[in-house]
Design a protein around this motif. Sequence first.
Motif, short mmCIF file in Angstrom:
data_model
loop_
_atom_site.label_atom_id
_atom_site.label_comp_id
_atom_site.label_asym_id
_atom_site.label_seq_id
_atom_site.Cartn_x
_atom_site.Cartn_y
_atom_site.Cartn_z
N SER A 191 -25.17 16.05 1.45
CA SER A 191 -24.82 16.48 2.69
C SER A 191 -25.95 16.12 3.93
CB SER A 191 -24.61 17.80 2.78
OG SER A 191 -23.59 18.11 1.91
N PHE A 211 -22.57 18.18 8.09
CA PHE A 211 -21.93 18.76 6.59
C PHE A 211 -23.08 19.66 6.11
CE2 PHE A 211 -20.71 14.08 6.96
CZ PHE A 211 -19.19 14.38 6.68
N THR A 226 -21.48 22.38 -1.22
CA THR A 226 -20.23 21.59 -0.87
C THR A 226 -19.09 21.77 -1.99
OG1 THR A 226 -21.67 19.62 0.07
CG2 THR A 226 -19.37 19.33 -0.06
#
Length: 483
Positions: A191, A211, A226
């Motif tokens: 990310s 992200f 995530t």
Amino acid sequence: MSDPNDRDRGGRRSRRRRGGPGSGVIRKEREYEEGAQAPTKPPIILAKPTNEQPGNQGNAGSAPRQSSPNSSLTRTTRHQEKPVVMLKSREERKSSISSHSKSGFNPPTVPSSDPTPSVNQPYSIQRTLPAHQGSNDVPGLNRLSGPQETSHAVKLVDESLQWCDGGMELLYDQTDFLVVGFLGLQGSGKSTIASLLAGNSPSDSQRKFVFAPQSREMRETCEHQTVGVDMCVTSQRVIVLDAQPLMSPSVLDYLIRHDKKYPAEYSTAENCIEMQSLQLVAFLMTVCHVMVVVQDWFTDIHLLRCLQTAEMLKPSTPASSHDSSTGQDDSADYYPHVVFVLNKANREDFNLQNFTTMQKTLENVFDNSRLRLAGSATLANGKSLPGLNDKTVDSDINLFLLPWMDSAKPETQDTILTFLPEYRGYPSFQTLISSLRDQICSISRDPLTHTSLSEKNWFHYAARTWDAVKKSQLMSEYNRLLP
Ligand code: GTP
Ligand code: MG
């Protein structure tokens, strides 16, 4: 003493002389004066916009005098009946998106071919509306405005691995775009690097990253951040996909501890996680131009084996109608570029011998692979690190090293060393991430299918591919072979 009325008339005459018949400012002033006080003389209309005098085109100089004082009122009323279009200057708009610019994130902008960018008002309004309200409250807004601007990623695949349609709103109907997918093991920095590729800067606070990276608490409790697949689109039309970790112990733990029901076709929770990882990789291999495999140590053979297996199980590229009618085989299957990134690399990793050993390992493991593993993006191009160039390095396997980000570097215990200039032996993180971004963005954008896809078509294709991957017969057979 002169009469003030005379002075006023004189002033008006001189202004008329200065401005000439076409002067809009003078006309406005005159209209104001005419409306504010009853004129002693009927006003002389020297020129009117052609659209207000349909019968008098080409006859402005001899326009008839307006005898009624209400004539200016009539004009004003007619003017008010026109739709009011508010134009915003670029500066105003810039200030409204300054939070993005500061963070280095370039929000999507309307391409020059789009006729809407000059009318910025609805575009700004749309940004202030919450995502769930959309723009349905304002009639006609959907037609006028470009895709929504986001400073955070949207879900493409959710926690329970179901497809989400929200990402469609970010996409255009144009064909010049690049899809870059990030995958790797838990906490390797997917990310973080994906955000930096999408426009964030290493100096940004992690909360501003497109992200969301793992928080400190998550790192300490070994949780993953995530889930599913997140998507973000940059103004350069790079579609960045960030996937949940492959073969993650934290995902497995979550499945077991929260008593989540996994599909009956998987005999154990471990098999379920392995199959889900394969599905994610196979999906990214099918819909991405570039797949970035992020590792924070070299190397985990299970990760490499997962890539090999996914290559074997990935759905084949749909044949064009021409191919199917002529009975051609599927030899023209699509394979993406794969770039290996070693994140959090040490000084020793930049050493020529270690670098070439890592390349050799990857070359041997993927000897029979059809993935495009070479010649796309490498640290050994001689530009970032002069010692690593095409004369010193034989292989052109796509391997890139990123050192620790300076801001996140672990604090040294040795206080005396903090006063000494540091010897790094490799370029700064900023230099290397810029080089990686440039190289990835200039990778050739080969068509993913036999027909050229627009961004929106790509989204439909990706949705179909995800469905195909989940229902794949080949995947089911492989699952049956698992212990
Ligand atoms: P999951 O989504 O949970 O699998 O994690 P991830 O692979 O997306 O990793 P993420 O980007 O969240 O990074 C994990 C942690 O490592 C975060 O706390 C980052 O701040 C940190 N991190 C990532 N890259 C670097 C780096 O280059 N240097 C340093 N010091 N920390 C990094
Ligand atoms: Mg992540």
